[in-house]
Design a protein around this motif. Structure first.
Motif, PDB file in Angstrom:
ATOM      1  N   ARG A   7       0.839  -1.193   0.000  1.00 54.09           N
ATOM      2  CA  ARG A   7       0.000   0.000   0.000  1.00 54.09           C
ATOM      3  C   ARG A   7       0.867   1.233   0.000  1.00 54.09           C
ATOM      4  O   ARG A   7       1.972   1.224   0.521  1.00 54.09           O
ATOM      5  CB  ARG A   7      -0.836   0.040   1.285  1.00 54.09           C
ATOM      6  N   ASP A   8       0.341   2.291  -0.585  1.00 53.80           N
ATOM      7  CA  ASP A   8       1.006   3.580  -0.497  1.00 53.80           C
ATOM      8  C   ASP A   8      -0.103   4.624  -0.383  1.00 53.80           C
ATOM      9  O   ASP A   8      -0.598   5.119  -1.380  1.00 53.80           O
ATOM     10  CB  ASP A   8       1.881   3.816  -1.720  1.00 53.80           C
ATOM     11  N   ASP A   9      -0.487   4.875   0.840  1.00 52.94           N
ATOM     12  CA  ASP A   9      -1.646   5.742   1.072  1.00 52.94           C
ATOM     13  C   ASP A   9      -1.419   7.166   0.581  1.00 52.94           C
ATOM     14  O   ASP A   9      -2.327   7.799   0.051  1.00 52.94           O
ATOM     15  CB  ASP A   9      -1.995   5.768   2.567  1.00 52.94           C
ATOM     16  N   VAL A  10      -0.181   7.653   0.739  1.00 53.53           N
ATOM     17  CA  VAL A  10       0.113   9.018   0.287  1.00 53.53           C
ATOM     18  C   VAL A  10      -0.060   9.116  -1.227  1.00 53.53           C
ATOM     19  O   VAL A  10      -0.681  10.044  -1.736  1.00 53.53           O
ATOM     20  CB  VAL A  10       1.544   9.436   0.705  1.00 53.53           C
ATOM     21  N   LYS A  35      -3.739   9.125  -2.262  1.00 58.76           N
ATOM     22  CA  LYS A  35      -4.392  10.433  -2.094  1.00 58.76           C
ATOM     23  C   LYS A  35      -3.861  11.446  -3.097  1.00 58.76           C
ATOM     24  O   LYS A  35      -4.610  12.279  -3.611  1.00 58.76           O
ATOM     25  CB  LYS A  35      -4.177  10.936  -0.657  1.00 58.76           C
ATOM     26  N   MET A  36      -2.556  11.353  -3.391  1.00 59.46           N
ATOM     27  CA  MET A  36      -1.983  12.281  -4.364  1.00 59.46           C
ATOM     28  C   MET A  36      -2.633  12.061  -5.732  1.00 59.46           C
ATOM     29  O   MET A  36      -2.959  13.024  -6.435  1.00 59.46           O
ATOM     30  CB  MET A  36      -0.474  12.076  -4.451  1.00 59.46           C
ATOM     31  N   TRP A  65      -5.899  13.701  -5.728  1.00 60.65           N
ATOM     32  CA  TRP A  65      -5.779  15.154  -5.860  1.00 60.65           C
ATOM     33  C   TRP A  65      -5.504  15.544  -7.313  1.00 60.65           C
ATOM     34  O   TRP A  65      -6.059  16.518  -7.805  1.00 60.65           O
ATOM     35  CB  TRP A  65      -4.675  15.698  -4.948  1.00 60.65           C
ATOM     36  N   PHE A  66      -4.666  14.772  -7.992  1.00 59.26           N
ATOM     37  CA  PHE A  66      -4.387  15.095  -9.398  1.00 59.26           C
ATOM     38  C   PHE A  66      -5.654  14.988 -10.224  1.00 59.26           C
ATOM     39  O   PHE A  66      -5.901  15.784 -11.121  1.00 59.26           O
ATOM     40  CB  PHE A  66      -3.288  14.180  -9.964  1.00 59.26           C
ATOM     41  N   LEU A  78      -8.597  15.557  -9.063  1.00 61.63           N
ATOM     42  CA  LEU A  78      -9.395  16.734  -8.717  1.00 61.63           C
ATOM     43  C   LEU A  78      -8.907  17.967  -9.482  1.00 61.63           C
ATOM     44  O   LEU A  78      -9.706  18.821  -9.865  1.00 61.63           O
ATOM     45  CB  LEU A  78      -9.339  17.012  -7.209  1.00 61.63           C
ATOM     46  N   PHE A  79      -7.589  18.053  -9.741  1.00 62.81           N
ATOM     47  CA  PHE A  79      -7.078  19.193 -10.525  1.00 62.81           C
ATOM     48  C   PHE A  79      -7.612  19.139 -11.949  1.00 62.81           C
ATOM     49  O   PHE A  79      -7.869  20.175 -12.573  1.00 62.81           O
ATOM     50  CB  PHE A  79      -5.544  19.207 -10.532  1.00 62.81           C
ATOM     51  N   VAL A 103      -8.053   4.377   3.298  1.00 55.32           N
ATOM     52  CA  VAL A 103      -7.664   5.378   2.298  1.00 55.32           C
ATOM     53  C   VAL A 103      -8.695   5.485   1.167  1.00 55.32           C
ATOM     54  O   VAL A 103      -8.901   6.563   0.604  1.00 55.32           O
ATOM     55  CB  VAL A 103      -6.231   5.116   1.768  1.00 55.32           C
ATOM     56  N   GLU A 109     -11.219   7.841   2.310  1.00 58.22           N
ATOM     57  CA  GLU A 109     -10.685   9.209   2.267  1.00 58.22           C
ATOM     58  C   GLU A 109     -10.724   9.767   0.855  1.00 58.22           C
ATOM     59  O   GLU A 109     -11.090  10.931   0.651  1.00 58.22           O
ATOM     60  CB  GLU A 109      -9.235   9.214   2.766  1.00 58.22           C
ATOM     61  N   LEU A 164     -12.648  13.008  -0.592  1.00 60.79           N
ATOM     62  CA  LEU A 164     -12.049  14.122  -1.337  1.00 60.79           C
ATOM     63  C   LEU A 164     -12.923  14.487  -2.530  1.00 60.79           C
ATOM     64  O   LEU A 164     -13.182  15.663  -2.799  1.00 60.79           O
ATOM     65  CB  LEU A 164     -10.638  13.747  -1.816  1.00 60.79           C
ATOM     66  N   LEU A 223     -15.029  17.982  -3.166  1.00 60.86           N
ATOM     67  CA  LEU A 223     -14.824  18.799  -4.368  1.00 60.86           C
ATOM     68  C   LEU A 223     -16.169  19.173  -4.989  1.00 60.86           C
ATOM     69  O   LEU A 223     -16.390  20.323  -5.375  1.00 60.86           O
ATOM     70  CB  LEU A 223     -13.977  18.054  -5.404  1.00 60.86           C
TER      71      LEU A 223
END
Lengths: 97, 206
Positions: free
Chosen positions: B13-16, B19-20, B23-24, B26-27, B179, B182, B186, B190
């Motif tokens: 897993r790579d939770d960060v 989420k990143m 976020w991308f 969402l951009f 995650v 989460e 997000l 938005l």
């Protein structure tokens, strides 16, 4: 090493979210009330400032940006900055149209 | 090495990064709606009076009600994540279901709002609307496009939340692995932020 990839719990508690929600509802009431007052050209500015404050609250609190790595905040700021540049450049053109 | 230690060492897993990635995405949504907001701003600038007249036909009560519904749904979504972090599965599940129902309430309101507009003949391409000044036609065009696209996002968000409810029931989302919830949150927030801007721009023009 693997450990830091799995996120740690921040446990912010439930309370803060209710305060944020209360602030958001208050700002909504404010923007609906203020809309009745005629500020002329400033009306849109007031409405957008209130919307920006509400978005800031949602981004930092609900979307946990204040707990995230700094990189997340930088990404968001850069994205908003470029969108702002887009608007400013567009209106630098249209204002003299 | 005990079985428990192995379990904690070999986590894929790579939770960060999860989420990143969210976020991308969402951009990219910022680009999608950003273009529409730009179009709105130019047409409002060039047709200020018509936008003002057209916006007076909006149902401010339903608009405000929908704003409160979406803001509250954001609250319940944020609380659902906190509840999951604290290991309160049933509470988190209930809050997710409430969030879903708020999304549904938003759409029901929208249905009544649009039905009323259609009854008045303000639907795209209608004889009544096309007879109006071009600024008002533009206003309604933008209104149906932007609010409609936002409505599609509400439906998408509800679909995602429905999956999260299923994952929570099946134990895929847990106290130590939330995650997915989460990331769903997000997206939902938005959708809320977009409405925060749509509401004053379409309903509160003075």
């Amino acid at each position: 090493m693997e450990e830091n990839k799995v996120q740690h719990v921040h446990t912010p508690g439930y309370g803060i979210y209710f305060y944020v929600w209360l602030a958001l509802i208050t700002l909504t009431a404010l923007t609906a009330t203020v809309a009745g007052v005629n500020f002329g050209k400033l009306s849109i500015v007031v409405a957008l400032i209130i919307a920006a404050v509400k978005s800031y609250l949602v981004l930092t609190e609900f979307m946990h940006l204040k707990f995230e790595m700094r990189a997340f905040r930088i990404f968001v700021i850069v994205a908003i900055l470029f969108f702002t540049i887009l608007i400013v450049l567009l209106f630098s053109d249209y204002s003299f149209y | 090495m005990s079985a428990e230690n192995q379990a904690s060492v070999h986590v894929h897993r790579d939770d960060v990064a999860t989420k990143m990635g969210m976020w991308f995405f969402l951009f990219s949504e910022l680009l999608l709606f950003g273009g529409l907001f730009l179009m709105y701003s130019v047409y409002r600038y060039t047709h200020q009076h018509d936008f003002h007249i057209a916006a007076e036909g909006m149902n401010i009560f339903l608009g405000t009600a929908n704003t409160i519904i979406l803001l509250t749904s954001s609250l319940t979504m944020a609380l659902a994540i906190t509840a999951m972090q604290k290991g309160k599965k049933i509470l988190s599940l209930s809050l997710q279901i409430i969030t879903f129902l708020f999304g549904l309430a938003f759409l029901v309101n929208k249905f009544f709002e649009w039905s009323a507009e259609f009854r008045e003949g303000n639907y795209p391409g209608s004889p009544i609307l096309t007879a109006k000044p071009s600024g008002q036609i533009l206003y309604y065009g933008l209104y149906y496009t932007m609010v409609g696209l936002h409505g599609v996002h509400v439906i998408a968000g509800m679909t995602v939340i429905a999956f999260m409810i299923r994952f929570t029931i099946k134990g895929i989302i847990t106290k130590d692995n939330y995650v997915k919830l989460e990331a769903a949150g997000l997206y939902w927030h938005l959708v809320d932020i977009i409405w925060i801007f749509l509401f004053p721009l379409f309903y509160l023009i003075t």
